[in-house]
Design an enzyme around this catalytic site. Structure first.
Site, short mmCIF file in Angstrom:
data_model
loop_
_atom_site.label_atom_id
_atom_site.label_comp_id
_atom_site.label_asym_id
_atom_site.label_seq_id
_atom_site.Cartn_x
_atom_site.Cartn_y
_atom_site.Cartn_z
N ASP A 229 -11.10 27.22 -100.52
CA ASP A 229 -12.06 27.26 -99.42
C ASP A 229 -11.79 28.54 -98.63
O ASP A 229 -10.90 29.30 -98.95
CB ASP A 229 -11.95 26.00 -98.56
CG ASP A 229 -10.65 25.95 -97.77
OD1 ASP A 229 -10.55 25.15 -96.85
OD2 ASP A 229 -9.73 26.73 -98.10
N GLN B 39 -25.30 25.60 -93.89
CA GLN B 39 -24.97 24.95 -92.61
C GLN B 39 -26.27 24.58 -91.89
O GLN B 39 -27.35 24.72 -92.45
CB GLN B 39 -24.10 25.88 -91.76
CG GLN B 39 -22.73 26.15 -92.33
CD GLN B 39 -21.83 24.92 -92.37
OE1 GLN B 39 -22.14 23.89 -91.77
NE2 GLN B 39 -20.73 25.01 -93.08
N ASP C 145 -15.11 17.30 -103.37
CA ASP C 145 -13.68 17.31 -103.10
C ASP C 145 -13.42 16.39 -101.92
O ASP C 145 -14.28 16.25 -101.05
CB ASP C 145 -13.18 18.71 -102.75
CG ASP C 145 -13.42 19.07 -101.28
OD1 ASP C 145 -14.56 19.48 -100.96
OD2 ASP C 145 -12.51 18.89 -100.46
N CYS D 37 -7.87 0.04 -116.18
CA CYS D 37 -7.51 1.46 -116.00
C CYS D 37 -6.47 1.87 -117.04
O CYS D 37 -5.51 1.15 -117.30
CB CYS D 37 -6.94 1.67 -114.59
SG CYS D 37 -6.41 3.36 -114.26
N CYS E 249 -4.63 4.75 -116.88
CA CYS E 249 -3.71 5.77 -116.38
C CYS E 249 -2.27 5.36 -116.66
O CYS E 249 -1.98 4.19 -116.92
CB CYS E 249 -3.94 6.03 -114.89
SG CYS E 249 -3.14 4.86 -113.77
N CYS F 33 -0.89 2.41 -114.50
CA CYS F 33 -1.36 1.07 -114.85
C CYS F 33 -0.85 0.61 -116.21
O CYS F 33 -0.74 -0.59 -116.47
CB CYS F 33 -2.88 1.01 -114.81
SG CYS F 33 -3.51 1.10 -113.11
N HIS G 64 -2.89 7.13 -110.21
CA HIS G 64 -3.90 6.09 -110.40
C HIS G 64 -5.17 6.40 -109.63
O HIS G 64 -6.27 6.31 -110.18
CB HIS G 64 -3.39 4.70 -109.98
CG HIS G 64 -4.51 3.72 -109.91
ND1 HIS G 64 -5.09 3.15 -111.03
CD2 HIS G 64 -5.25 3.28 -108.86
CE1 HIS G 64 -6.10 2.39 -110.67
NE2 HIS G 64 -6.23 2.43 -109.36
#
Lengths: 271, 372
Positions: free
Chosen positions: B110, B207, B284, B322, B324, B327, B352
């Protein structure tokens, strides 16, 4: 023993009274020896009755403070029990000062203790020990140690750098590669150190990241910093033990010890 | 000074020589949702995409390999923080942030402007730029559009953001209009200052607060500039949801279809779904990673506060659907014993939560593909 039963470990230590140190009275020491044997007998009985612990190994704890006669008595009596190994305790209270503790202070006590123990059962010595102290303990007959040392080194933002590779080829008069066992990655000299923390190290941290990055992570209190340091320190500490085993097998433990004596006796820089 | 320039271009880019290509694969017939493939110098990224926020050049508690294993191909760094520590000169010396943190996929930085909103008490905004007082050592820092781009050029991210004059979404009155016009002027200064358009993509930011006419005016101005993508900013700051999505859809009406739209700071799972339907491609948010550090796991039915005694004897994984690494190995009961206590719990929950958020977004991709 209820707790041990629930955990279902492979090895477990019998409950013991190890609360003695160099200032303990004779009476205190004697009581700790007796009590520890009482506990051991109860634990053995309970183990034999337990399904979960049928195949588990029990470790007997040796006491005796800093008294030669009590050490011999504790070792003799414990060795008579059906234990699979021995943990030698009761020298200090495992507080923050433990790192300064020297094996040389208890050399005779360890010697008389181990003399009473069978050759074919391992001896545990827990406490925070740097490589030089480990070697001294191994020379006296100790076999198994724990990993608090790499942990406390990580906690203070330091990385192990003691040499494990070139010691065999060095002559006694050659200076060692480093002035200490560890360096502080918080030291500003690493801010643009675009090289691994330890040259030639094959750990995940050194293979992938620079000292400069780890300096940045520690400087910004980022979690990844201590993660990478911990990986490096464990890796190096485990490697130390590999090299130590090879040195013993090659009958070079004295040379290995001298190597660490030389590092230890270097003038220390401010970290 | 030895400068390393790392550029990994996709084969198609050799012919177009663009730092970004954007191909729409499928479009929803009933909403403005679409699935696309965005090619950047360091990665090929499927959109819609959720970008984890690695503020200080690391995702808290995760090694880059773990992020890679989660399928992440684009993540954020924060220019304000990185410009402070380790500093843009050092990053330049290190060969850029990719090299410094060993992230081999794409990065987005950013502009440093958002801190204006969060640190307003310490900031003074003029036409020249933003004067900050560094919270670390109280020194003065001036962030001009040129300086922001200079820092971002040193960091070396695949996508960089123009410095915008961002006002909080609840601000009303002439300040909003002033900020909107200044954003356009600052964009032109950013474009002029940008030294690496061959390998870094500069996105302007729409903006205009919650004023439709201002948003419209801003977007119309921005699309006159030759830029590879656009961002929508100044939202998700606590305004009413009914106002929020109106501004989003208004912006996506005007912004060109064939370029990616990045909705900054969004968000929660529901917001992702809605804003994908409104035509946004990139998102994000610190939410999934921040909430992980408080011991909260995200699940389809909501959230699990794993500190809660309810989980003491719960031997299921966080989410049985899940896949991952957390998990597949750990139970809620185990995690209950370590959350907010052991640092590793932060890593486990972060893995996770990012997997969850990423999976939610992928679900939307499937939906978009299917409904075509």
């Amino acid at each position: 023993m209820d707790v041990v039963d629930a955990f279902q470990p492979d090895w477990f230590q019998a409950l013991a009274d190890s609360d003695t140190d160099q200032d303990s009275t004779k009476k205190r020491i004697r009581r700790s020896v007796e009590r520890t044997l009482e506990y051991l007998d109860q634990c053995i009985k309970r183990k034999e009755q337990s399904d979960h612990l049928k195949n588990a190994s029990i470790i007997g704890v040796l006491e005796g403070g800093h008294s030669i006669s009590d050490r011999i008595a504790s070792a003799k009596e414990t060795a008579r029990r059906p234990v699979a190994g021995f943990s030698i305790e009761g020298f200090h209270n495992f507080g923050p000062d433990t790192e300064a503790f020297k094996i040389s202070e208890i050399e005779e006590l360890l010697r008389v203790t181990i003399l009473e123990l069978p050759e074919d059962k391992p001896r545990f010595l827990s406490g925070v020990y740097n490589p030089l102290e480990i070697i001294k303990a191994v020379k006296l007959g100790c076999d198994i140690f724990e990993s608090t040392y790499p942990y406390v080194v990580t906690e203070r933002g330091c990385a192990f750098v003691f040499d494990l590779d070139t010691w065999e080829n060095k002559k006694p008069e050659d200076p060692p590669n480093t002035a200490s066992f560890e360096v502080s990655l918080k030291n500003q000299m690493f801010q643009n150190g675009f090289v691994p923390m330890l040259k030639g190290c094959t750990c995940y941290a050194c293979q992938n990241f620079t000292a400069a990055y780890i300096y940045h992570l520690l400087n910004t209190s980022e979690l990844l910093g201590s993660l990478l340091l911990m990986i490096h320190n464990f890796h190096h500490y485990f490697r130390f033990f590999e090299v130590l085993r090879r040195a013993i097998a090659a009958d070079k433990i004295i040379e290995f010890e001298e190597h660490f004596e030389r590092i230890n006796s270097q003038p220390k820089e401010a970290n | 000074m030895f400068r390393l320039i790392k550029k990994r271009m996709n084969m198609t880019d050799l012919t177009t020589e663009k730092a970004l290509t954007f191909h729409i694969k499928a479009e929803c017939s009933r909403t403005k949702a679409r699935t696309s493939v965005m090619t950047l110098p360091h990665a090929v990224v499927e959109t819609p995409v959720f970008m984890p926020v690695g503020t200080q050049g690391t995702l808290k508690g995760l090694a880059p390999q773990q992020l890679d294993d989660l399928g992440c191909r684009l993540m954020l760094g924060n220019t304000y923080h990185l410009g402070n520590r380790p500093g843009d000169n050092l990053l330049e010396e290190a060969g850029g942030l990719h090299e410094f943190m060993k992230w081999k996929h794409a990065l987005l930085t950013d502009s440093g402007g958002f801190q204006m909103v969060s640190l307003l008490a310490l900031a003074e905004i003029t036409e020249e730029g933003v004067k900050f007082q560094s919270p670390h050592d109280k020194s003065d820092m001036m962030l001009t559009p040129e300086k922001s781009i200079e820092i971002q050029n040193s960091i070396g991210a695949d996508i960089i953001m123009a410095l915008d004059d961002v006002v909080h979404s609840t601000v009303t009155g002439p300040r909003v209009e002033e900020a909107m016009y200044r954003t356009i002027r600052w964009l032109d200064r950013c474009l002029k200052a940008h030294q690496k358009s061959h390998c870094q993509n500069l996105f302007p930011i729409v903006q205009g607060g919650l004023y439709p006419e201002l948003r419209k005016k801003c977007a119309e101005e921005l699309i006159k500039r030759d830029v590879p993508g656009f961002a929508i900013g100044g939202l998700s700051g606590g305004e009413e949801k009914s106002e929020f999505w109106k501004m989003v859809t208004l912006s996506t009406e005007i912004l060109p279809k064939e370029k990616p739209r990045y909705l900054m700071g969004v968000g929660f799972a529901l917001d992702l779904v809605v804003c994908v339907a409104l035509g946004c491609d990139m998102f994000d948010c610190v939410f999934p990673t921040r909430t992980a550090r408080f011991g909260v796991a995200l699940v389809p039915t909501g959230q699990l506060q794993l500190k809660n005694k309810t989980y003491k004897r719960d031997f299921q994984p966080i989410d049985s659907s899940c896949s991952c690494s957390t998990c597949s190995r750990y139970t809620r009961a185990f995690l209950h014993t370590i959350v907010t206590q052991e640092p590793v719990s932060c890593s486990l929950l972060t893995i996770h939560n990012l997997s969850y958020h990423g999976a939610r977004v992928l679900d939307l991709c499937d939906y978009s593909d299917a409904s075509n």
